[in-house]
Design a protein around this motif. Structure first.
Motif, PDB file in Angstrom:
ATOM      1  N   SER A 211      -3.130  21.208 -18.093  1.00 40.07           N
ATOM      2  CA  SER A 211      -2.490  20.019 -17.526  1.00 40.07           C
ATOM      3  C   SER A 211      -1.107  19.826 -18.146  1.00 40.07           C
ATOM      4  O   SER A 211      -0.122  19.582 -17.438  1.00 40.07           O
ATOM      5  N   HIS A 215       2.401  20.042 -15.952  1.00 38.29           N
ATOM      6  CA  HIS A 215       3.390  18.967 -15.849  1.00 38.29           C
ATOM      7  C   HIS A 215       4.746  19.388 -16.438  1.00 38.29           C
ATOM      8  O   HIS A 215       5.773  18.868 -16.044  1.00 38.29           O
ATOM      9  N   ASP A 232      -4.279  23.913 -13.334  1.00 34.02           N
ATOM     10  CA  ASP A 232      -4.620  22.516 -13.628  1.00 34.02           C
ATOM     11  C   ASP A 232      -5.989  22.180 -13.014  1.00 34.02           C
ATOM     12  O   ASP A 232      -6.852  21.590 -13.664  1.00 34.02           O
ATOM     13  N   HIS A 361      -0.500   8.084 -12.928  1.00 32.75           N
ATOM     14  CA  HIS A 361      -0.911   9.400 -13.420  1.00 32.75           C
ATOM     15  C   HIS A 361      -1.062   9.400 -14.946  1.00 32.75           C
ATOM     16  O   HIS A 361      -1.960  10.024 -15.494  1.00 32.75           O
TER      17      HIS A 361
HETATM   18 ZN   LIG Z   1      -1.979  15.397 -14.524  1.00 32.21          ZN
END
Ligand SMILES: [Zn+2]
Length: 402
Positions: A211, A215, A232, A361
């Motif tokens: 993750s 990002h 992810d 998020h």
């Molecule tokens: Zn995320």
């Protein structure tokens, strides 16, 4: 003179530096679009020898006014014109020199972008593949084109900063916990426990790590963004599978058949989720409900063994000895986080007010970390209870399926 330096390359950030001064040449760093306008350059016409041009880029980026921009080298330009005029064609050596010059220009351009950085972009200015949440109005990274630029952006503030740091710190925290757990002497934690819990740590570290990477680099390019998006999704499946292993192992410690059936079931469901998330179609917006459905089904498959515990041993036993309460809390945290993420709350109510901090998020990321910590606490309790109970009776181990 007018001086204009423009970098507009699909693999590099959108960067435009312009400064207008009277009677300056126009200079473009685009290798395919080098323009030198000397029409107003009196100095150039008076002394045809060496000319010095300095480009002042300090107005927007605070750099030294004397720093030259990356541009087609003067030597190459002079050589090209000389050879074109005198010989019509370049010798091999000249071609090699020209190649070296081009390489140097490319390197100069990369260094230039590296030093200058990039500008935040509004949601509307992003390419389609970078557009995700239109309630985040400003402060986006543009396409950055290189991993170096992406990783440098970790230390700048933009719409992904919170997402990056939450799961980067979470990944570091779980890695530290794993190192501590596995470094315990056998008198404290046996090899069997280390092996069983390794599934959980493996899933948690990979989920948070993938993750964090996604990002960080998803603005690199469409291809890289898509690849890390798949990783992810894989991470979510791995965390779910890894979380089930210690719980099922110690929960059904003396029930061999049930243990094997449920571990096989979660293994198959998790593998199916990983395989499905490898398809490009899976990440497309139209498959969002299907995507959500796959991961919710994966997580909710834990309801079946939970009901098994309650029916076989009663509600009190399930809560006290199989951590049903802690695991229910974990599920509530995950689901709450997922709902906040799907609803895009609070930025939906105040578009543009949560561009950088406290967007949905980021809240979802924090819920994932807290849920994983709660789960770890729950499975430690189950393991402790089971291990203090002593060995299974051989009859139970073979025949007790319920
Ligand atoms: Zn995320």
């Amino acid at each position: 003179m007018d001086i204009k330096v423009k970098i507009n390359n699909h693999t590099e950030p959108d960067l435009v530096i312009e400064e207008a001064q009277t009677n300056e040449p126009v200079l473009s760093t685009n290798p395919d679009q080098v323009e030198i306008d000397d029409s107003h350059d009196d100095l150039a016409t008076q002394s045809k020898g060496c000319r010095q041009r300095s480009v002042n880029t300090s107005a927007e980026f605070g750099e030294s006014p004397q720093q030259p921009p990356p541009a087609k080298s003067k030597a190459r330009a002079a050589r090209s014109s000389s050879h074109a005029g005198q010989h019509g064609a370049m010798s091999i050596r000249d071609q090699l020199d020209d190649l070296a010059s081009r390489a140097k220009d490319g390197a100069d351009r990369i260094i230039h972008v590296w030093r200058q950085g990039w500008r935040h972009t509004a949601h509307q200015g992003l390419p389609d593949w970078l557009k995700d949440n239109d309630f985040l109005v400003e402060g986006h990274r543009p396409q950055l084109g290189t991993f170096a630029n992406c990783f440098r952006s970790i230390f700048r503030v933009h719409t992904e900063t919170g997402n990056i740091w939450t799961h980067m710190l979470g990944c570091i925290a779980f890695t530290s916990m794993a190192v501590y757990f596995f470094s315990r002497p056998a008198s404290q934690v046996r090899l069997q426990e280390k092996l069983v819990f390794s599934a959980f740590f493996f899933g948690a570290i990979l989920c948070l790590g993938f993750s964090f990477l996604f990002h960080t680099v998803y603005c690199h390019s469409e291809r890289i963004g898509r690849l890390f998006n798949k990783l992810d999704y894989c991470g979510i499946a791995l965390l779910t599978m890894g979380s089930f292993v210690p719980w099922l192992y110690y929960g059904f410690y003396c029930r061999l058949v049930a243990k094997v059936v449920y571990l096989t079931l979660i293994g198959l469901l998790g593998t199916a989720a990983i395989v499905v998330s490898m398809f490009d179609e899976f990440a497309k917006p139209k498959f969002r409900p299907f995507r959500a459905g796959i991961f919710i089904m994966l997580g909710l498959s834990g309801v079946i063994p939970a009901l098994h515990f309650v029916i076989a041993d009663g509600f009190y036993h399930a809560v006290e000895h199989v951590s049903l309460g802690w695991l229910s809390l974990m599920a509530v945290l995950y689901i709450t986080g997922a709902v906040i993420y799907a609803a895009r709350f609070p930025e939906r109510l105040f578009p543009g007010k949560f561009d950088i901090w406290l967007q949905s998020h980021q809240i979802f990321h924090v819920f994932v970390i807290v849920a994983a910590i709660v789960h770890f606490h729950g499975i430690l309790r189950v393991a402790n209870y089971r291990l203090t109970e002593g060995d299974c009776l051989s009859d139970d181990y073979v025949t007790e399926y319920s």
